[in-house]
Design a protein around this motif. Structure first.
Motif, PDB file in Angstrom:
ATOM      1  N   ASN A   1       0.809  -1.223   0.000  1.00 39.45           N
ATOM      2  CA  ASN A   1       0.000   0.000   0.000  1.00 39.45           C
ATOM      3  C   ASN A   1       0.840   1.270   0.000  1.00 39.45           C
ATOM      4  OD1 ASN A   1      -2.854  -1.039   0.180  1.00 39.45           O
ATOM      5  ND2 ASN A   1      -1.897  -2.115   1.897  1.00 39.45           N
ATOM      6  N   GLY A   2       2.137   1.134  -0.241  1.00 37.16           N
ATOM      7  CA  GLY A   2       2.990   2.309  -0.392  1.00 37.16           C
ATOM      8  C   GLY A   2       3.796   2.705   0.823  1.00 37.16           C
ATOM      9  N   THR A   3       3.632   2.038   1.946  1.00 34.00           N
ATOM     10  CA  THR A   3       4.473   2.331   3.101  1.00 34.00           C
ATOM     11  C   THR A   3       5.899   1.936   2.743  1.00 34.00           C
ATOM     12  OG1 THR A   3       2.626   1.871   4.586  1.00 34.00           O
ATOM     13  CG2 THR A   3       4.829   1.882   5.571  1.00 34.00           C
ATOM     14  N   ALA A   4       6.854   2.768   3.137  1.00 30.18           N
ATOM     15  CA  ALA A   4       8.255   2.491   2.804  1.00 30.18           C
ATOM     16  C   ALA A   4       9.090   2.452   4.074  1.00 30.18           C
ATOM     17  CB  ALA A   4       8.788   3.557   1.863  1.00 30.18           C
ATOM     18  N   VAL A   5      10.179   1.718   4.002  1.00 33.78           N
ATOM     19  CA  VAL A   5      11.146   1.654   5.088  1.00 33.78           C
ATOM     20  C   VAL A   5      12.520   1.934   4.484  1.00 33.78           C
ATOM     21  CG1 VAL A   5      12.223   0.211   6.857  1.00 33.78           C
ATOM     22  CG2 VAL A   5       9.775  -0.034   6.379  1.00 33.78           C
ATOM     23  N   ILE A   6      13.184   2.942   5.016  1.00 33.43           N
ATOM     24  CA  ILE A   6      14.541   3.257   4.598  1.00 33.43           C
ATOM     25  C   ILE A   6      15.455   2.183   5.186  1.00 33.43           C
ATOM     26  CG2 ILE A   6      16.398   4.968   4.653  1.00 33.43           C
ATOM     27  CD1 ILE A   6      13.888   5.899   3.108  1.00 33.43           C
ATOM     28  N   LEU A   7      16.306   1.627   4.343  1.00 31.17           N
ATOM     29  CA  LEU A   7      17.143   0.488   4.737  1.00 31.17           C
ATOM     30  C   LEU A   7      18.605   0.895   4.879  1.00 31.17           C
ATOM     31  CD1 LEU A   7      15.752  -1.939   2.010  1.00 31.17           C
ATOM     32  CD2 LEU A   7      15.156  -1.977   4.447  1.00 31.17           C
ATOM     33  N   PRO A   8      19.331   0.153   5.690  1.00 31.06           N
ATOM     34  CA  PRO A   8      20.779   0.315   5.640  1.00 31.06           C
ATOM     35  C   PRO A   8      21.240  -0.150   4.252  1.00 31.06           C
ATOM     36  CG  PRO A   8      20.122  -0.963   7.588  1.00 31.06           C
ATOM     37  CD  PRO A   8      18.912  -0.808   6.716  1.00 31.06           C
ATOM     38  N   ASN A   9      22.117   0.593   3.620  1.00 27.50           N
ATOM     39  CA  ASN A   9      22.591   0.204   2.289  1.00 27.50           C
ATOM     40  C   ASN A   9      23.370  -1.100   2.359  1.00 27.50           C
ATOM     41  OD1 ASN A   9      21.417   2.383   1.011  1.00 27.50           O
ATOM     42  ND2 ASN A   9      23.266   3.625   1.050  1.00 27.50           N
ATOM     43  N   GLY A  10      23.277  -1.876   1.294  1.00 25.94           N
ATOM     44  CA  GLY A  10      24.071  -3.079   1.180  1.00 25.94           C
ATOM     45  C   GLY A  10      23.402  -4.356   1.643  1.00 25.94           C
ATOM     46  N   LEU A  11      22.149  -4.307   2.081  1.00 28.89           N
ATOM     47  CA  LEU A  11      21.460  -5.532   2.488  1.00 28.89           C
ATOM     48  C   LEU A  11      21.076  -6.341   1.258  1.00 28.89           C
ATOM     49  CD1 LEU A  11      18.946  -4.267   5.244  1.00 28.89           C
ATOM     50  CD2 LEU A  11      21.216  -5.272   5.583  1.00 28.89           C
ATOM     51  N   SER A  12      21.094  -7.654   1.395  1.00 24.96           N
ATOM     52  CA  SER A  12      20.574  -8.510   0.325  1.00 24.96           C
ATOM     53  C   SER A  12      19.060  -8.306   0.254  1.00 24.96           C
ATOM     54  CB  SER A  12      20.886  -9.979   0.626  1.00 24.96           C
ATOM     55  OG  SER A  12      20.115 -10.421   1.745  1.00 24.96           O
ATOM     56  N   ASP A  13      18.431  -8.788  -0.802  1.00 21.06           N
ATOM     57  CA  ASP A  13      16.971  -8.668  -0.911  1.00 21.06           C
ATOM     58  C   ASP A  13      16.284  -9.330   0.272  1.00 21.06           C
ATOM     59  OD1 ASP A  13      17.356  -7.322  -3.269  1.00 21.06           O
ATOM     60  OD2 ASP A  13      16.459  -8.867  -4.549  1.00 21.06           O
ATOM     61  N   GLU A  14      16.749 -10.509   0.659  1.00 22.66           N
ATOM     62  CA  GLU A  14      16.146 -11.227   1.786  1.00 22.66           C
ATOM     63  C   GLU A  14      16.320 -10.448   3.094  1.00 22.66           C
ATOM     64  OE1 GLU A  14      17.509 -15.134   4.010  1.00 22.66           O
ATOM     65  OE2 GLU A  14      16.545 -15.643   2.083  1.00 22.66           O
ATOM     66  N   GLN A  15      17.503  -9.903   3.316  1.00 19.89           N
ATOM     67  CA  GLN A  15      17.746  -9.095   4.514  1.00 19.89           C
ATOM     68  C   GLN A  15      16.904  -7.818   4.489  1.00 19.89           C
ATOM     69  OE1 GLN A  15      21.980  -8.757   3.844  1.00 19.89           O
ATOM     70  NE2 GLN A  15      22.450 -10.041   5.648  1.00 19.89           N
ATOM     71  N   ALA A  16      16.749  -7.238   3.303  1.00 24.08           N
ATOM     72  CA  ALA A  16      15.965  -6.010   3.167  1.00 24.08           C
ATOM     73  C   ALA A  16      14.500  -6.259   3.534  1.00 24.08           C
ATOM     74  CB  ALA A  16      16.069  -5.470   1.743  1.00 24.08           C
TER      75      ALA A  16
ATOM     76  N   ALA B   1      -1.064  -6.619   7.034  1.00 21.25           N
ATOM     77  CA  ALA B   1      -0.812  -7.659   6.030  1.00 21.25           C
ATOM     78  C   ALA B   1       0.475  -7.291   5.293  1.00 21.25           C
ATOM     79  CB  ALA B   1      -1.987  -7.763   5.067  1.00 21.25           C
ATOM     80  N   PRO B   2       1.625  -7.383   5.983  1.00 20.74           N
ATOM     81  CA  PRO B   2       2.871  -6.891   5.391  1.00 20.74           C
ATOM     82  C   PRO B   2       3.346  -7.721   4.199  1.00 20.74           C
ATOM     83  CG  PRO B   2       3.299  -7.953   7.507  1.00 20.74           C
ATOM     84  CD  PRO B   2       1.808  -7.925   7.326  1.00 20.74           C
ATOM     85  N   LYS B   3       3.543  -7.015   3.099  1.00 22.66           N
ATOM     86  CA  LYS B   3       4.070  -7.663   1.899  1.00 22.66           C
ATOM     87  C   LYS B   3       4.939  -6.646   1.156  1.00 22.66           C
ATOM     88  CE  LYS B   3       2.847  -9.907  -2.408  1.00 22.66           C
ATOM     89  NZ  LYS B   3       1.808 -10.182  -3.376  1.00 22.66           N
ATOM     90  N   VAL B   4       6.242  -6.870   1.198  1.00 21.66           N
ATOM     91  CA  VAL B   4       7.155  -6.009   0.462  1.00 21.66           C
ATOM     92  C   VAL B   4       7.002  -6.334  -1.020  1.00 21.66           C
ATOM     93  CG1 VAL B   4       9.581  -5.444   0.023  1.00 21.66           C
ATOM     94  CG2 VAL B   4       8.786  -5.776   2.377  1.00 21.66           C
ATOM     95  N   VAL B   5       6.732  -5.297  -1.815  1.00 22.82           N
ATOM     96  CA  VAL B   5       6.525  -5.517  -3.247  1.00 22.82           C
ATOM     97  C   VAL B   5       7.674  -4.968  -4.097  1.00 22.82           C
ATOM     98  CG1 VAL B   5       4.016  -5.696  -3.106  1.00 22.82           C
ATOM     99  CG2 VAL B   5       5.081  -3.447  -3.440  1.00 22.82           C
ATOM    100  N   ARG B   6       8.484  -4.072  -3.536  1.00 20.59           N
ATOM    101  CA  ARG B   6       9.610  -3.514  -4.273  1.00 20.59           C
ATOM    102  C   ARG B   6      10.744  -3.188  -3.312  1.00 20.59           C
ATOM    103  NH1 ARG B   6       7.792  -0.313  -8.887  1.00 20.59           N
ATOM    104  NH2 ARG B   6       9.935   0.384  -9.226  1.00 20.59           N
ATOM    105  N   ILE B   7      11.951  -3.394  -3.782  1.00 20.10           N
ATOM    106  CA  ILE B   7      13.128  -2.910  -3.075  1.00 20.10           C
ATOM    107  C   ILE B   7      13.834  -1.965  -4.041  1.00 20.10           C
ATOM    108  CG2 ILE B   7      15.336  -3.515  -2.009  1.00 20.10           C
ATOM    109  CD1 ILE B   7      14.041  -6.294  -1.391  1.00 20.10           C
ATOM    110  N   ALA B   8      13.932  -0.712  -3.644  1.00 22.12           N
ATOM    111  CA  ALA B   8      14.567   0.290  -4.477  1.00 22.12           C
ATOM    112  C   ALA B   8      15.991   0.495  -3.974  1.00 22.12           C
ATOM    113  CB  ALA B   8      13.788   1.603  -4.428  1.00 22.12           C
ATOM    114  N   ARG B   9      16.922   0.424  -4.879  1.00 22.20           N
ATOM    115  CA  ARG B   9      18.332   0.542  -4.521  1.00 22.20           C
ATOM    116  C   ARG B   9      18.846   1.963  -4.775  1.00 22.20           C
ATOM    117  NH1 ARG B   9      19.508  -3.641  -1.259  1.00 22.20           N
ATOM    118  NH2 ARG B   9      18.602  -5.549  -2.077  1.00 22.20           N
ATOM    119  N   SER B  10      19.825   2.360  -3.985  1.00 24.86           N
ATOM    120  CA  SER B  10      20.421   3.684  -4.144  1.00 24.86           C
ATOM    121  C   SER B  10      21.119   3.777  -5.494  1.00 24.86           C
ATOM    122  CB  SER B  10      21.421   3.964  -3.013  1.00 24.86           C
ATOM    123  OG  SER B  10      22.561   3.136  -3.152  1.00 24.86           O
ATOM    124  N   ALA B  11      21.303   4.984  -5.967  1.00 20.99           N
ATOM    125  CA  ALA B  11      21.970   5.207  -7.240  1.00 20.99           C
ATOM    126  C   ALA B  11      23.480   5.027  -7.101  1.00 20.99           C
ATOM    127  CB  ALA B  11      21.650   6.603  -7.766  1.00 20.99           C
ATOM    128  N   ALA B  12      23.980   5.086  -5.869  1.00 22.75           N
ATOM    129  CA  ALA B  12      25.432   4.999  -5.646  1.00 22.75           C
ATOM    130  C   ALA B  12      25.951   3.587  -5.845  1.00 22.75           C
ATOM    131  CB  ALA B  12      25.762   5.456  -4.230  1.00 22.75           C
TER     132      ALA B  12
END
Length: 175
Positions: free
Chosen positions: A54-69, A164-175
């Motif tokens: 539903n669009g809720t986002a969580v800022i992640l520590p950079n460098g996590l794998s998809d599973e960790q994210a 009903a948490p379901k991550v649908v996208r992981i957006a990666r930094s441009a760096a």
């Protein structure tokens, strides 16, 4: 004699949901691609983040794998939902509202979505208050101006995603 000495059962208390949630679950969908674009802009493209259904986002520590994210994002959202979900809305220069919570959880309320759906938001905003919640504003207890109504609308998406948490996208930094 007519049940005079019959033991009375205590009245049943209304069931309360825990954690408390608002009654309103907007059917209005915000476009995830626009939310992702805005978060990238707000973070200068320097942060990874996960986006829920539903669009809720969580800022992640950079460098996590998809599973960790996914794990980190889900745990962060769980922590917000199972504590008092204090929101800190911020008006952005582009007209959107960034609704921030603890644990780097956030929602973006897109101005074009609120403009197109203003009548429903204005009518339903009181249903966006969680059960037994009291929010104090300069207007009084549970009284909101237009900015507050929009922030409550955005917060509904956090509650929906947390239930009903379901991550649908992981957006990666441009760096």
């Amino acid at each position: 004699m007519f049940g005079l000495f019959k033991k009375k059962e205590p009245p049943k208390a209304p069931s309360k949901r825990f954690p408390p949630v608002p009654d309103w679950q907007p059917s209005i969908a915000q476009p995830l691609d626009l939310i992702i674009d805005r978060i990238r802009h707000y973070t200068d493209g320097e942060r990874d983040f996960a986006v829920f259904n539903n669009g809720t986002a969580v800022i992640l520590p950079n460098g996590l794998s998809d599973e960790q994210a996914v794990s980190h994002a889900t745990e962060s959202l769980h922590k917000v939902f199972h504590a008092h979900p204090d929101m800190h809305p911020l008006a952005m220069k582009d007209g959107n509202i960034l609704v921030r919570y603890n644990h780097d959880v956030l929602n973006v309320v897109l101005s074009e979505v609120t403009t197109a759906n203003w009548q429903e938001i204005e009518q339903q905003h009181q249903r966006a208050i969680a059960t037994d919640e009291v929010l104090i504003t300069p207007l009084g207890h549970n009284r909101f101006d237009e900015f507050g109504m929009k922030a409550l609308f955005g917060r509904c998406f956090m509650f929906m995603d947390a239930q009903a948490p379901k991550v649908v996208r992981i957006a990666r930094s441009a760096a």
